[in-house]
Design a protein around this motif. Sequence first.
Motif, mmCIF file in Angstrom:
data_model
loop_
_atom_site.group_PDB
_atom_site.id
_atom_site.type_symbol
_atom_site.label_atom_id
_atom_site.label_comp_id
_atom_site.label_asym_id
_atom_site.label_seq_id
_atom_site.Cartn_x
_atom_site.Cartn_y
_atom_site.Cartn_z
ATOM 1 N N ALA A 252 0.834 -1.209 0.000
ATOM 2 C CA ALA A 252 0.000 0.000 0.000
ATOM 3 C C ALA A 252 0.866 1.256 0.000
ATOM 4 C CB ALA A 252 -0.912 -0.003 1.224
ATOM 5 N N GLY A 253 2.054 1.146 0.599
ATOM 6 C CA GLY A 253 2.938 2.309 0.680
ATOM 7 C C GLY A 253 3.924 2.428 -0.468
ATOM 8 N N GLY A 254 3.835 1.533 -1.448
ATOM 9 C CA GLY A 254 4.732 1.614 -2.598
ATOM 10 C C GLY A 254 5.500 0.324 -2.828
ATOM 11 N N LYS A 255 6.456 0.384 -3.734
ATOM 12 C CA LYS A 255 7.248 -0.791 -4.100
ATOM 13 C C LYS A 255 8.601 -0.753 -3.408
ATOM 14 C CE LYS A 255 9.295 -1.158 -8.190
ATOM 15 N NZ LYS A 255 9.509 -1.354 -9.639
ATOM 16 N N MET A 256 9.038 -1.927 -2.913
ATOM 17 C CA MET A 256 10.386 -2.063 -2.367
ATOM 18 C C MET A 256 11.065 -3.234 -3.074
ATOM 19 S SD MET A 256 9.957 -1.484 1.765
ATOM 20 C CE MET A 256 11.671 -1.034 2.036
ATOM 21 N N LEU A 303 14.713 -6.430 11.726
ATOM 22 C CA LEU A 303 14.085 -5.157 11.356
ATOM 23 C C LEU A 303 13.463 -4.478 12.572
ATOM 24 C CD1 LEU A 303 12.378 -6.216 7.994
ATOM 25 C CD2 LEU A 303 14.363 -4.707 8.245
ATOM 26 N N ARG A 304 12.800 -5.259 13.398
ATOM 27 C CA ARG A 304 12.185 -4.688 14.601
ATOM 28 C C ARG A 304 13.238 -4.231 15.596
ATOM 29 N NH1 ARG A 304 7.165 -9.033 15.199
ATOM 30 N NH2 ARG A 304 5.698 -7.866 13.871
ATOM 31 N N ARG A 305 14.312 -5.000 15.719
ATOM 32 C CA ARG A 305 15.379 -4.657 16.667
ATOM 33 C C ARG A 305 16.049 -3.342 16.291
ATOM 34 N NH1 ARG A 305 17.843 -9.066 16.294
ATOM 35 N NH2 ARG A 305 19.606 -8.459 14.954
ATOM 36 N N HIS A 306 16.086 -3.055 14.983
ATOM 37 C CA HIS A 306 16.695 -1.804 14.504
ATOM 38 C C HIS A 306 15.663 -0.703 14.250
ATOM 39 C CE1 HIS A 306 20.035 -4.603 13.812
ATOM 40 N NE2 HIS A 306 20.809 -3.534 13.799
ATOM 41 N N SER A 307 14.466 -0.882 14.818
ATOM 42 C CA SER A 307 13.406 0.135 14.775
ATOM 43 C C SER A 307 12.972 0.506 13.362
ATOM 44 C CB SER A 307 13.865 1.407 15.520
ATOM 45 O OG SER A 307 14.207 1.097 16.843
ATOM 46 N N ILE A 308 12.993 -0.492 12.470
ATOM 47 C CA ILE A 308 12.543 -0.255 11.098
ATOM 48 C C ILE A 308 11.020 -0.262 11.028
ATOM 49 C CG2 ILE A 308 12.729 -1.010 8.691
ATOM 50 C CD1 ILE A 308 15.363 -0.089 9.964
ATOM 51 N N ASP A 309 10.394 -1.019 11.915
ATOM 52 C CA ASP A 309 8.926 -1.092 11.913
ATOM 53 C C ASP A 309 8.361 0.295 12.222
ATOM 54 O OD1 ASP A 309 6.604 -2.429 11.509
ATOM 55 O OD2 ASP A 309 6.616 -3.551 13.382
ATOM 56 N N GLY A 310 7.518 0.818 11.326
ATOM 57 C CA GLY A 310 6.924 2.135 11.507
ATOM 58 C C GLY A 310 7.703 3.256 10.848
ATOM 59 N N ALA A 311 8.910 2.945 10.385
ATOM 60 C CA ALA A 311 9.739 3.987 9.769
ATOM 61 C C ALA A 311 9.507 4.098 8.269
ATOM 62 C CB ALA A 311 11.215 3.716 10.042
ATOM 63 N N VAL A 312 8.825 3.103 7.700
ATOM 64 C CA VAL A 312 8.515 3.139 6.270
ATOM 65 C C VAL A 312 7.010 3.310 6.127
ATOM 66 C CG1 VAL A 312 8.684 1.899 4.079
ATOM 67 C CG2 VAL A 312 10.473 1.613 5.804
ATOM 68 N N TYR A 313 6.599 4.308 5.385
ATOM 69 C CA TYR A 313 5.188 4.681 5.272
ATOM 70 C C TYR A 313 4.342 3.532 4.703
ATOM 71 C CZ TYR A 313 1.036 7.202 3.603
ATOM 72 O OH TYR A 313 -0.245 7.612 3.335
ATOM 73 N N ARG A 314 3.377 3.086 5.496
ATOM 74 C CA ARG A 314 2.374 2.086 5.124
ATOM 75 C C ARG A 314 2.987 0.747 4.656
ATOM 76 N NH1 ARG A 314 -2.518 4.291 1.635
ATOM 77 N NH2 ARG A 314 -3.414 2.379 2.498
ATOM 78 N N ILE A 315 4.194 0.463 5.149
ATOM 79 C CA ILE A 315 4.808 -0.851 4.899
ATOM 80 C C ILE A 315 5.384 -1.335 6.232
ATOM 81 C CG2 ILE A 315 6.481 -2.192 3.564
ATOM 82 C CD1 ILE A 315 6.504 0.033 1.479
ATOM 83 N N SER A 316 4.850 -2.400 6.740
ATOM 84 C CA SER A 316 5.284 -2.892 8.043
ATOM 85 C C SER A 316 6.542 -3.747 7.925
ATOM 86 C CB SER A 316 4.175 -3.729 8.691
ATOM 87 O OG SER A 316 3.995 -4.943 7.969
ATOM 88 N N ALA A 317 7.211 -3.928 9.045
ATOM 89 C CA ALA A 317 8.384 -4.803 9.081
ATOM 90 C C ALA A 317 7.999 -6.224 8.691
ATOM 91 C CB ALA A 317 9.010 -4.783 10.476
ATOM 92 N N GLU A 318 6.816 -6.641 9.091
ATOM 93 C CA GLU A 318 6.357 -7.990 8.749
ATOM 94 C C GLU A 318 6.185 -8.143 7.237
ATOM 95 O OE1 GLU A 318 2.929 -11.192 10.130
ATOM 96 O OE2 GLU A 318 3.128 -9.277 11.159
#
Length: 326
Positions: A252-256, A303-318
């Motif tokens: 939803a937040g784009g392509k990675m 990803l969670r340990r490095h606080s990536i979850d929530g740092a990318v718009y509308r794309i979760s770490a999961e």
Amino acid sequence: MIYIETGSTDVYYNFGLEYYFTVEKQLPDTVFLFWRTTPTLMVGKYQNVLEEINKPYADAHNIRIVRRMSGGGTIYTDPGGWQFTFIQHSGADEIEFHQYIAPVIGALRELGVDASFNGRNDLTIGGKKFSGNAQYRLGGRTVHHGSLLFDTDIEQMVASTTVDSYKILSKSIKSVRDRVTNIAEHLPAPMDPEAFKARMVRSIMVGSTQTYSLTPEDDDRIRQLAEEKFRSWERIYGADPKFNIERTGRFAGGKMQFKIDVQKGVIQHAAVYGDFFSTLDAETICAALIGCRYDRGAVLEALRRHSIDGAVYRISAEEMAAAIAD
């Protein structure tokens, strides 16, 4: 020849037993095993696990994954199939299949099955494969093991080894059905798997009644070997050759798009591209992956340990972890 009843359908235990009687407890004659497993994918020694199997399917269907000590390709086994093993002292250095395959073919022909050897490592009936064979040397001994499709679930076999879409999977099932067969389909009269085993063992043992019963000490050591040499993540994935993989996720937040280098099952280098939005730069996201096992759970944790979850718009770490690793 000495027959040993493994008493287990756990592939790790059975391979641990095979190793134990090859290296640590050598009996005075050829050892013969006839065994089966719960649903399992056996990957060859030199193969890349993730290129050979459909890991999400295997995980969802509780199919075990093991890396053999022998070369060759990936095979699927289940309670509808059998495995056989010969462990023999040998001074020869070359791979030679015929002497181990001949007794199996002879036993099948006694049952009325017109089996033959294709000259490489497969046994066939009417040109259709029902057995793959592999061999290796260790501790001055030759280990020859092979599979027998007796009444194996062909659909599950194909689904667990096909990584592509359902359309391709459907074609693969049809293709495999044209190339493989179950022994049960060729018997003159119906026979259950246990009766088949009894007949095969009796024939291959050619009148010998020598057996060896596992002691509690044997069992304890075999269980240790099963854990150390066959069940661990390092043994299954850590032996993968170095490889590069490119994975793309559309969210939803784009392509990675991730480009990743993996060696011995661990991410050594990563790069990320796409049209996503983030409060972090790409290097920070990638740095979280370096040194991480190439496994979805491990990637998610990193990803969670490095606080990536929530740092990318509308794309979760999961979601990212699912895109990166199956």
